[in-house]
Design a protein around this motif. Structure first.
Motif, PDB file in Angstrom:
ATOM      1  N   PRO A  80       0.831  -1.668   0.083  1.00 25.50           N
ATOM      2  CA  PRO A  80       0.454  -0.003   0.070  1.00 25.50           C
ATOM      3  C   PRO A  80       0.935   1.060   0.053  1.00 25.50           C
ATOM      4  CG  PRO A  80      -0.476  -1.771   1.491  1.00 25.50           C
ATOM      5  CD  PRO A  80       0.474  -1.851   1.167  1.00 25.50           C
ATOM      6  N   GLY A  81       0.586   2.371  -0.515  1.00 31.33           N
ATOM      7  CA  GLY A  81       1.644   3.381  -0.791  1.00 31.33           C
ATOM      8  C   GLY A  81       2.415   3.430  -1.922  1.00 31.33           C
ATOM      9  N   VAL A  82       2.684   2.312  -2.070  1.00 28.39           N
ATOM     10  CA  VAL A  82       4.309   2.737  -2.807  1.00 28.39           C
ATOM     11  C   VAL A  82       3.782   2.736  -4.550  1.00 28.39           C
ATOM     12  CG1 VAL A  82       6.186   1.201  -4.102  1.00 28.39           C
ATOM     13  CG2 VAL A  82       6.009   0.557  -1.497  1.00 28.39           C
ATOM     14  N   LEU A  83       2.945   2.240  -4.720  1.00 30.14           N
ATOM     15  CA  LEU A  83       2.785   3.343  -6.498  1.00 30.14           C
ATOM     16  C   LEU A  83       2.219   4.356  -6.481  1.00 30.14           C
ATOM     17  CD1 LEU A  83       2.224   1.696  -9.733  1.00 30.14           C
ATOM     18  CD2 LEU A  83      -0.257   1.118  -8.821  1.00 30.14           C
ATOM     19  N   GLU A  84       1.267   4.885  -5.147  1.00 38.14           N
ATOM     20  CA  GLU A  84       0.377   6.604  -5.343  1.00 38.14           C
ATOM     21  C   GLU A  84       1.674   7.141  -5.132  1.00 38.14           C
ATOM     22  OE1 GLU A  84      -0.581   3.872  -3.831  1.00 38.14           O
ATOM     23  OE2 GLU A  84      -2.469   3.267  -4.128  1.00 38.14           O
ATOM     24  N   ALA A  85       2.888   6.920  -4.301  1.00 38.85           N
ATOM     25  CA  ALA A  85       3.998   7.365  -3.754  1.00 38.85           C
ATOM     26  C   ALA A  85       4.717   7.830  -5.538  1.00 38.85           C
ATOM     27  CB  ALA A  85       4.932   7.300  -3.464  1.00 38.85           C
ATOM     28  N   ARG A  86       4.919   6.497  -5.767  1.00 39.42           N
ATOM     29  CA  ARG A  86       5.754   6.966  -7.689  1.00 39.42           C
ATOM     30  C   ARG A  86       5.528   7.478  -8.395  1.00 39.42           C
ATOM     31  NH1 ARG A  86       8.286   1.094  -8.329  1.00 39.42           N
ATOM     32  NH2 ARG A  86       9.689   0.912  -6.902  1.00 39.42           N
TER      33      ARG A  86
END
Lengths: 290, 461
Positions: free
Chosen positions: A275-281
């Motif tokens: 969770p959160g990794v793709l969004e941060a990228r």
């Protein structure tokens, strides 16, 4: 798929949290480097884990740096938490707003003030806020990012490596290294690295690096992948550093670009699914495109 | 529609028959512009993150990600046995794959067709309306006025998948993580072959046309025709069909859902036993629904063709367990097919109990409802490495895709909570039973077969 530890939790979770909190949703400004910088481009490269392992291996070869870590850090109790903290720092300074980067650096400097002692191996006193030691840590990281990105990341354009080294000067300055000491080009970086004395693989360094290369409690399939990654990092070390550790040269086929990118791709996928990794990228990507 | 007067079974069947008979002009003369306009975007694609170069494609989808997507597709049909983290990773990878920018897609079209999209087609929508596993689909109208769906492949993905499938060691490692307890070497070999085929849209076009030709004029099964002059290895142009999505159908009344399920069931059985070709992708996204049992089947990228020799032991197994009720014959057929080691020290009743479970829907003559629980139980059984026959059973490579489809099919029918007399439908299609039409759709299908001059199936014919 997920690199599960035996207790069923992803060891990459702290790293995912570090990324997602380091990349702001509504940044006050473009930070120290800005979306057009080479720094932004290289610090989100999927080959970054290999660069991180290589950095740690180089950094550990300075006995005084290593002594500081061995005598003051709780890395053995919570190795991934420690790694996540470092990674969070690098990402905050890279992608965070200027004030966030400076606040993070102030916290690091505050911790460093208490990290001092005497190294068992050389008998020399050390202090973590010694610019000479900080410079070694900085140079090892910058050198590793350039080396690994060029071999296994999106390829560097001519001039990118020099630009990266020069852009990274403020990264060194905010932790307390005088600007005139920091290498500003690949040439200066190489000269600096070959000028540092005292380097050796102390028992503390071997111990720590053994841990990095083969962390306990990984599930068996993930363990293979992680070990392969470690071999790649060893394969990218300069000859002198590899010899200090006494690691054999990894087989050529394990170091081929396509193979390594596949390995990194598999690891990256399990990271990106947290969770959160793709969004941060995506936040980074959108700002770079703006 | 929902009359207050309870109707007899016969009356209901007659009403259904009338519905089916009305199917006649089903895709009648709608203008290409209307069709073009009525195909909506299936979901919001992230155009703001579109891939703008082959290098960006390699970064996002290369380095094992293409192969993993495919493996994930296999896993996505299966509710059990696949670790949740793996499922989440794969679902995410499929869901969030960014589209190509208009410019990049146009460049692929230009390389393949020798003209800009606007030149090659009369009208071209630069924004894709759907994602495909290794490409995306654009709406267009051909110069001669046909509304078409144009699947465009990501540039460079073929090369990167080719490199991925050569890394067998890594693929096996991933497959072991994805399908714990499953013998993975056959799975990986099959995955490699299918991936190599999937990047070749020319082969997919050939398969799609095989199905389209076979089902020409079929009352409820529709396969979009390929436009060969606008299709190449990396561009596949076929008839654009508007229709309802699977998610919509889940909100339809149960009778409509039963009819849709019957058609899907017929498509799979008929494909296997008559066409000897299986479309290996029972993904809910690969169906379009038109009501009254009419279904359009999309995406033939994972088609498996069988030889008569491949099929013979499967036909035997079905015949022995479902028709002749001969456990020893069933077991011998499974041994011939390679599903079960010959001479394994397990009782035949146990073999029937465990492997016969896959035939549950067609064992008894009578209505049966396939529920999601039923589908899950089937998969659980399939993945049960602790079963007494597990040490001796295996899926031979030729049947890996078949197995996948069967499991996926039950997943789809389970989601529809479909009720039908699956046994009677199977009997219509099995070559060794050659049964009479058992439903209104069956009647319509029999007329279609007669019209196209197909000899009745079966050995007695």
């Amino acid at each position: 798929m997920e690199p599960l530890t035996r207790d069923g939790l992803s060891p990459l979770k702290p790293l995912a949290d570090a990324l997602s909190s380091a990349v702001p949703e509504h940044p006050a400004d473009d930070g120290l480097f800005g979306p057009r910088s080479v720094v932004w481009r290289l610090h989100r490269d999927r080959s970054f884990p290999v660069a991180a392992i290589r950095s740690l291996m180089l950094q550990a070869l300075h006995p005084l740096t290593m002594a500081g870590v061995a005598q003051h850090s709780d890395w053995r109790r919570d190795p991934l938490g420690r790694l996540a903290a470092t990674s969070g720092y690098v990402l905050t300074v890279t992608y965070g707003a200027r004030a966030d980067a400076e606040a993070a650096a102030r916290r690091v400097r505050a911790v460093h003030r208490h990290v001092r002692g005497v190294d068992d191996v050389t008998g020399l006193p050390y202090s973590a806020d010694d610019p000479a030691l900080l410079l070694w840590v900085h140079a090892a990281m910058v050198d590793s990012v350039v080396c690994v990105a060029d071999r296994y990341g999106r390829r560097l354009e001519p001039g990118d490596a020099d630009r990266y080294v020069a852009e990274m000067v403020p990264f060194a300055v905010i932790v307390g290294i005088p600007e005139d000491l920091v290498p500003g080009s690949v040439r200066e970086l190489t000269d600096y690295l070959s000028s540092v004395g005292l380097l050796q693989a102390t028992p503390a360094a071997r111990d720590a690096i053994g841990f990095v290369l083969d962390p306990p409690d990984l599930d068996p399939d993930m363990r293979e992948t992680w070990r392969d990654l470690g071999q790649v990092a060893i394969g990218t070390l300069p000859e002198w550093a590899r010899s200090l550790y006494g690691f054999p040269v990894p087989p050529t086929e394990a170091l081929e670009r396509v193979t390594v990118r596949q390995l990194v791709g598999v690891l990256d996928l399990s990271f990106e699914s947290l969770p959160g990794v793709l969004e941060a990228r995506q936040r980074i990507e959108l700002r770079m495109r703006a | 529609m929902s009359g207050a007067v309870p109707r007899s079974r016969a009356a209901r069947a007659a009403a259904l028959a009338r519905l089916v008979l009305r199917i006649g002009g089903r895709y009648a003369a709608r203008s290409p512009q209307l069709i073009f306009a009525s195909v909506d975007r299936r979901r919001e694609l992230r155009h703001d993150l579109a891939l703008r170069s082959a290098e960006e494609v390699a970064e996002e989808l290369g380095a094992m990600k293409g192969a993993l997507m495919k493996l994930g597709q296999m896993a996505s049909y299966i509710d059990e046995g696949v670790p949740e983290e793996f499922r989440a990773t794969m679902a995410r990878l499929q869901r969030d794959a960014p589209p190509m920018s208009a410019g990049l897609a146009a460049a692929v079209v230009a390389e393949e067709l020798g003209d800009t999209p606007e030149g090659a087609f009369g009208r071209w929508d630069p924004l894709p309306f759907a994602a495909a596993s290794i490409g995306q689909v654009h709406r267009a109208i051909t110069r001669d006025g046909r509304a078409v769906a144009v699947k465009v492949q990501y540039p460079g993905i073929g090369e990167s998948i080719e490199a991925d499938v050569r890394n067998v060691a890594l693929l096996r490692r991933i497959a072991r993580m994805a399908f714990p307890g499953l013998e993975t070497s056959a799975l990986v070999d099959e995955l490699r072959d299918r991936l190599r085929e999937e990047v070749d849209y020319a082969l997919e076009a050939e398969h799609q046309q095989l199905f389209a030709d076979y089902y020409e004029g079929h009352p409820v099964i529709h396969v979009p025709r390929v436009v060969p002059e606008l299709s190449t290895r990396r561009v596949l142009t076929s008839e654009l069909v508007p229709g309802s999505r699977f998610e919509d159908v889940l909100g339809w009344d149960q009778r409509e859902r039963d009819l849709a399920a019957e058609t899907i069931h017929r498509f799979v059985f008929r494909g296997l036993y008559r066409l000897h070709a299986f479309n290996g992708d029972p993904h809910p996204g690969n169906y379009l629904f038109h009501g009254r049992g009419r279904v359009t089947f999309l995406d033939f990228g994972l088609t498996k063709r069988f030889t008569a020799n491949d099929l013979a032991p499967l036909e035997d197994a079905a015949r022995y367990i479902a028709v002749e009720r001969d456990g020893a014959g069933f077991r011998a057929a499974l041994e011939r097919a390679g599903f079960l080691q010959p001479g394994a020290p397990v009782a035949t009743e146990l073999v029937v109990d465990h492997l016969g479970a896959f035939y549950n829907t067609v064992l008894r003559d009578g209505p049966l409802t396939i529920t999601p629980e039923y589908a899950s139980a089937l998969v659980r059984r399939f993945f049960d490495t602790r079963s007494p026959i597990a040490p001796y059973s295996n899926i031979p490579r030729a049947y890996v895709v078949l197995q996948r489809i069967s499991l996926g099919l039950y997943g789809v029918l389970g989601s529809l909570r479909a009720t039908g007399n699956w046994r009677r439908i199977a009997e219509e299609i099995w070559p060794f039973t050659n049964g009479p039409p058992s439903t209104p759709i069956g009647e319509a299908e029999a007329r279609w077969r007669a019209l196209r001059g197909e000899a009745p199936l079966g050995r007695s014919a």
